[in-house]
Design an enzyme around this catalytic site. Structure first.
Site, PDB file in Angstrom:
ATOM      1  N   CYS A   1      60.091  67.960  50.466  1.00 43.02           N
ATOM      2  CA  CYS A   1      61.177  68.962  50.107  1.00 43.02           C
ATOM      3  C   CYS A   1      62.443  68.836  51.241  1.00 43.02           C
ATOM      4  CB  CYS A   1      60.973  70.221  49.904  1.00 43.02           C
ATOM      5  SG  CYS A   1      59.722  70.858  51.308  1.00 43.02           S
TER       6      CYS A   1
ATOM      7  N   ARG B   1      60.635  77.932  38.176  1.00 43.84           N
ATOM      8  CA  ARG B   1      62.007  77.363  38.696  1.00 43.84           C
ATOM      9  C   ARG B   1      62.719  76.518  37.538  1.00 43.84           C
ATOM     10  NH1 ARG B   1      62.548  77.890  44.296  1.00 43.84           N
ATOM     11  NH2 ARG B   1      61.379  79.881  44.830  1.00 43.84           N
TER      12      ARG B   1
ATOM     13  N   GLU C   1      65.542  68.669  48.567  1.00 45.40           N
ATOM     14  CA  GLU C   1      64.865  67.995  47.562  1.00 45.40           C
ATOM     15  C   GLU C   1      65.181  68.671  46.245  1.00 45.40           C
ATOM     16  OE1 GLU C   1      60.516  66.319  46.259  1.00 45.40           O
ATOM     17  OE2 GLU C   1      60.533  68.379  46.937  1.00 45.40           O
ATOM     18  N   ASP C   2      65.268  69.958  46.206  1.00 45.69           N
ATOM     19  CA  ASP C   2      65.301  70.929  45.212  1.00 45.69           C
ATOM     20  C   ASP C   2      66.846  70.831  44.330  1.00 45.69           C
ATOM     21  OD1 ASP C   2      62.952  71.647  45.163  1.00 45.69           O
ATOM     22  OD2 ASP C   2      63.097  73.028  46.791  1.00 45.69           O
TER      23      ASP C   2
ATOM     24  N   ARG D   1      69.583  80.019  45.898  1.00 45.59           N
ATOM     25  CA  ARG D   1      69.674  78.449  46.194  1.00 45.59           C
ATOM     26  C   ARG D   1      70.827  77.950  45.513  1.00 45.59           C
ATOM     27  NH1 ARG D   1      64.426  75.328  47.173  1.00 45.59           N
ATOM     28  NH2 ARG D   1      66.102  74.385  48.257  1.00 45.59           N
TER      29      ARG D   1
ATOM     30  N   ASP E   1      66.998  78.811  52.545  1.00 43.60           N
ATOM     31  CA  ASP E   1      66.293  77.678  51.981  1.00 43.60           C
ATOM     32  C   ASP E   1      67.147  76.324  52.007  1.00 43.60           C
ATOM     33  OD1 ASP E   1      63.783  78.856  51.306  1.00 43.60           O
ATOM     34  OD2 ASP E   1      64.605  80.141  49.839  1.00 43.60           O
TER      35      ASP E   1
ATOM     36  N   HIS F   1      55.935  74.218  42.668  1.00 42.46           N
ATOM     37  CA  HIS F   1      56.452  73.213  41.984  1.00 42.46           C
ATOM     38  C   HIS F   1      55.752  71.773  41.844  1.00 42.46           C
ATOM     39  CE1 HIS F   1      60.255  74.112  44.629  1.00 42.46           C
ATOM     40  NE2 HIS F   1      60.726  74.103  43.199  1.00 42.46           N
TER      41      HIS F   1
HETATM   42  C1  CIR Z   1      61.786  78.185  47.891  1.00 41.35           C
HETATM   43  O1  CIR Z   1      61.014  78.949  47.461  1.00 41.35           O
HETATM   44  O2  CIR Z   1      62.598  77.434  47.146  1.00 41.35           O
HETATM   45  C2  CIR Z   1      61.656  77.496  49.277  1.00 41.35           C
HETATM   46  N1  CIR Z   1      61.266  78.774  50.131  1.00 41.35           N
HETATM   47  C3  CIR Z   1      60.794  76.371  49.299  1.00 41.35           C
HETATM   48  C4  CIR Z   1      61.177  75.260  48.638  1.00 41.35           C
HETATM   49  C5  CIR Z   1      60.316  74.144  48.633  1.00 41.35           C
HETATM   50  N2  CIR Z   1      60.596  72.890  48.060  1.00 41.35           N
HETATM   51  C6  CIR Z   1      59.951  72.035  47.584  1.00 41.35           C
HETATM   52  O3  CIR Z   1      58.921  72.030  47.894  1.00 41.35           O
HETATM   53  N3  CIR Z   1      60.410  70.939  46.885  1.00 41.35           N
END
Ligand code: CIR
Length: 262
Positions: free
Chosen positions: A251, A134, A69-70, A89, A64, A164
């Protein structure tokens, strides 16, 4: 007046993208080569919109990792390295924090806090934070402690049925939000003009505002028409392979002002 200088920090698509985390989206085959082409086009669009695109190399052991962004939040005053809710992650954080250290002091969030950047919507000095699978109550409290000295307030926001907060609501201009009312209560954002996504386009609330431009997936023509009708400068892009990984347009980048930095 000096033009705003913006960096868009991005990361190339992992060879392991097919093994991504999925929460509300069913797993379907992902064409990684196509995802890479879509990601290149996304980077080209950000560059055309005036961003200095800084690309980090793919992390092939972190499916991922393209979703930068995360793993960090960038403010004018500092940045925060998050502690993502999905354990798979957490290995993505250090290299993004290291890259950001060129422009900002980077502050950590300590365990047991968990927080994904996709849950944080900054509107002025208020950070709305999705209470998602999360981002834990500890994570939201830890964020509030980190940002309070810089004059930011944190407002926790309940979510229903999405990954999110920014799956459910994003800012598309100085005074307007794009909202999926099935996933977040629009009344949370009283005082903002709100555009609701078209009823048959559930995943359409994720848009990326860059200055006065809006980067937007090409998969949602009816919602796009609503954005056009509002007079917004919409630039659509095909991110279909990234959508299969439950990502969209916010993201895949961290966009921030570097006007005062060399
Ligand atoms: C996840 O589940 O963490 C990733 N497959 C997708 C993350 C998407 N992040 C976002 O929209 N900020």
């Amino acid at each position: 007046m000096n033009a705003v200088r913006r960096v868009a920090l991005v990361r190339d698509v992992s060879a392991a993208l097919e093994r991504c985390q999925l929460t509300h989206v069913e797993r379907t085959a992902i064409d990684v080569a196509r995802a890479r082409r879509q990601h290149h086009a996304y980077c080209d669009l950000l560059a055309a919109l005036g961003c200095d695109v800084v690309r980090l190399p793919a992390l092939d052991l972190s499916p991922d990792a393209v979703f930068v962004e995360d793993v960090a939040l960038v403010f004018d005053e500092m940045a925060i390295a998050t502690r993502p809710g999905a354990e798979s992650r957490r290995g993505e954080v250090a290299s993004v924090a290291q890259a950001l250290a060129r422009w900002r002091d980077v502050l950590p969030l300590d365990p047991p806090a968990t927080l994904d950047g996709g849950d944080v919507l900054r509107l002025g000095r208020t950070l709305y934070v999705g209470r998602s699978s999360r981002s834990s109550a500890d994570g939201i409290a830890a964020l509030a402690r980190r940002v309070a000295p810089f004059g930011y307030d944190v407002v926790p926001v309940p979510l229903h049925g999405c990954l999110h907060l920014k799956s459910a609501v994003t800012r598309v201009s100085d005074d307007t939000l794009l909202v999926q009312p099935a996933w977040v209560d629009p009344a949370t954002f009283d005082g903002w003009h709100r555009i609701a996504v078209a009823e048959d386009e559930a995943h359409a609330a994720n848009a990326l505002a860059i200055g006065t431009a809006v980067v937007y997936p090409d998969a949602f023509p009816r919602t796009r028409a609503l954005l056009d009708a509002h007079g917004l400068d919409v630039h659509t892009i095909d991110v279909s392979e990234l959508q299969k990984a439950e990502g969209a347009v916010t993201c895949c980048s961290l966009v921030f002002d570097v006007s005062g930095w060399s």
